[in-house]
Every structure is written in C-alpha cells, then in structure tokens.
Design a protein around this motif. Structure first.
Motif: not given
Length: 144
Positions: A8-9, A44-45, A48-50, A53
């Motif tokens: 998620h983020g 995250r949008e 995208e990868s970590g 992000c």
C-alpha cells in the motif's frame, strides 16, 4: 505493474551521516499521526515499484530527485492499521549538499535533519517508524 508484491505504501530513512531527514506532519485531527515527526514516503500510485513510490514521494514532499537505484529495500511489514496490503521500508544515504536543494512541499509543517538517536528516543515520532528504523539498525550492526 512492477512485478513486486502488492503493497500500500513505502517509507524511507534518508541518512546524512548520523542524522536522518524528517518532517513534522500537519496538525490536523483527521489525519493519522497529526503533528508528529515522520519519514518521507507515502501511498503507492499506478502500480509503481517501492523505489518508484519513495522517489516520487520524496520529490513531492521535498523537491529533490533521487534515482530509484539509490534506494535499498530493507524490510516489508504488515500494514500499521492491522489489515490490508503490506508496507515497504527503504534506506538511502545522502550527502549533506543535497539538503540545500530541498524545496519543502505543501504536506507537513516543516522539515529538519536530526540525530538518529534523537528520532528513536522522541515521544513525538511516528512509533511504528521508530521500530522499523531500530530493527534496520540492529540488522546492520549484525552485518558489521
């Protein structure tokens, strides 16, 4: 899609020698951890990868561009809310001159660098990020 696990983020601890880059969250009762010290990062949008992000969030929050290969993914954690997709934790080393390039965005009240030990001991820091950083430092110490 990046091919990574669903998350998620992501957050990142930027090390500048023995200091880290932090910001004070807005003091709004409708957001998590109002008025507390936080690390750069966010949600995250668009698959995208970590690393993508935290690079995007760093640019949005601090106006500095960091290449995605500069970020080391060091830990994956359960969501701090207790359910949902996991969260990622990264570290990145910066040199002090990049601090002169910071243009603080519109999220948060202010930013600073602070000694890592002060962040870890602060009663005003996001608690689960203190734990993430503490765990990272323990594993790093074991490798050296």
């Amino acid at each position: 899609m990046s091919g990574e696990i669903d998350f998620h983020g992501a957050k990142v601890a930027f090390f500048i020698n023995d200091h880290i880059l932090v910001y004070r969250r807005d003091n709004k009762p409708d957001i998590p951890f109002p008025d507390m010290l936080d690390l750069p990062g966010g949600g995250r949008e668009n698959g995208e990868s970590g690393a993508e992000c935290v690079a995007r969030e760093t640019f949005e929050e601090f106006g500095i561009r960091i290449a995605i290969d500069e970020f080391d993914h060091v830990q994956t954690y359960p969501n701090w809310r207790g359910s949902g997709a996991v969260a990622l934790f990264f570290v990145c080393r910066l040199s002090a001159p990049i601090l002169d390039e910071i243009v603080f965005g519109d999220e948060g009240q202010d930013w600073q660098t602070m000694p890592v030990v002060e962040f870890l001991a602060s009663n005003n820091a996001v608690p689960h990020l203190q734990l993430r950083l503490q765990e990272y430092l323990k594993t790093r110490d074991l490798r050296h």
